[in-house]
Design an enzyme around this catalytic site. Structure first.
Site: not given
Ligand code: PDD
Length: 285
Positions: A33, A148, A180, A205
């Protein structure tokens, strides 16, 4: 008001949108996505999101359903049909519908493509004025966080664990270093004024907002170090922030119960937020 959403070539009211129960996105989280922010009815960093989409698709050997020009046209049509001024467009590609099997289906299985809008204030938000609280949670995600994918249960669980501790989000920790946030990249600013954020690898990411913010920080002569940092360093920081398409530069004012500075958004986070939003507005298409 009901939104118009896009599903496999058609614009339909959200109540009428349908995806097969055999879609591999549904059964295997076999999909990727992108979330692109919209400011003043325009797309922020669209090219960056398309480049990362291609990378995610390639890493999984998945086909791209439509080209960049068609993808842009779909984004624009959804902005128009939903009168979207500020918010996000969510885009999902899956490997398509096939009888349930762990092996990928044949190459000629058409991928599924779904897009929808989310109207939401991004610039004037209480969270950006007051800052957010984060808590440390073990990073229980898989080893390819650079892709992702839509398999977001682990970060959802991490976010709920942080909320149970009274925080707004989790900073996930692996091997004694912060990776993260659950849906954002994490940064601290040391007492000597250096911005520190984890270097790119399969552990995080590769944020599109991160790339823009690091470029803008360098252009503004701010000092940046890309390296892993520890929870202890984070709690000892002068300030902190996170970045994502859904929140731009978001100040963090409390880490694992420790208040940073005077408990208000720090000057570097505030400045970067201003610069980023000005640049995003100027470059949006
Ligand atoms: N999340 N890290 C993770 C784990 C993310 O899910 C995201 C984005 C980011 C920031 O990437 P970018 O700057 O390209 O938005 C970092 C999106 C917004 C989401 O899942 O809603």
């Amino acid at each position: 008001m009901s939104r118009t959403v896009y599903v496999n070539g058609e614009y339909v009211p959200e109540e009428e949108a349908k995806i097969s129960v055999f879609d591999r996105g549904f059964l295997f989280a076999d999909g990727v996505y992108e979330v692109t922010s919209v400011l003043d009815g325009k797309l922020v960093d669209f090219a960056g999101h398309m480049t990362r989409l291609d990378r995610s698709l390639n890493e999984l050997g998945m086909k791209r359903p439509v080209d960049d020009a068609q993808m842009e046209a779909i984004h624009r049509e959804l902005i128009v049909q939903n009168e979207l001024e500020e918010g996000m467009i969510y885009l999902q590609v899956t490997r398509g519908a096939a009888d349930r099997d762990f092996a990928y289906p044949s190459e000629d299985t058409p991928p599924s493509l779904v897009l929808f809008t989310q109207s939401k204030p991004l610039v004037d938000t209480a969270a950006s004025q007051n800052g957010i609280k984060v808590a440390f949670v073990d990073d229980i995600r898989w080893g390819r966080r650079d892709i992702k994918t839509v398999q977001l249960l682990a970060p959802s669980m991490c976010k709920m664990a942080a909320k149970a501790q009274g925080a707004d989000d989790a900073w996930m920790v692996e091997e004694e270093h912060v990776t993260e946030g659950t849906s954002n990249n994490a940064y601290i600013v040391t007492k000597s004024g250096t911005i520190v954020t984890r270097n790119l690898s399969n552990s995080i990411l590769h944020g599109i907002t991160r790339a823009a913010v690091l470029r803008l920080a360098a252009e503004s002569q701010m000092k940046v170090e890309e390296r892993p940092f520890t929870p202890e360093e984070a709690k000892d920081a002068a300030e902190a922030f996170v970045t994502a398409a859904s929140s731009f530069v978001q100040p963090v004012v409390e880490i694992d119960g420790v208040t940073l500075g005077d408990g208000k958004p720090g000057p570097i986070a505030k400045r970067l937020r201003e610069i980023y939003i000005a640049e995003a507005r100027a470059q949006a298409i």
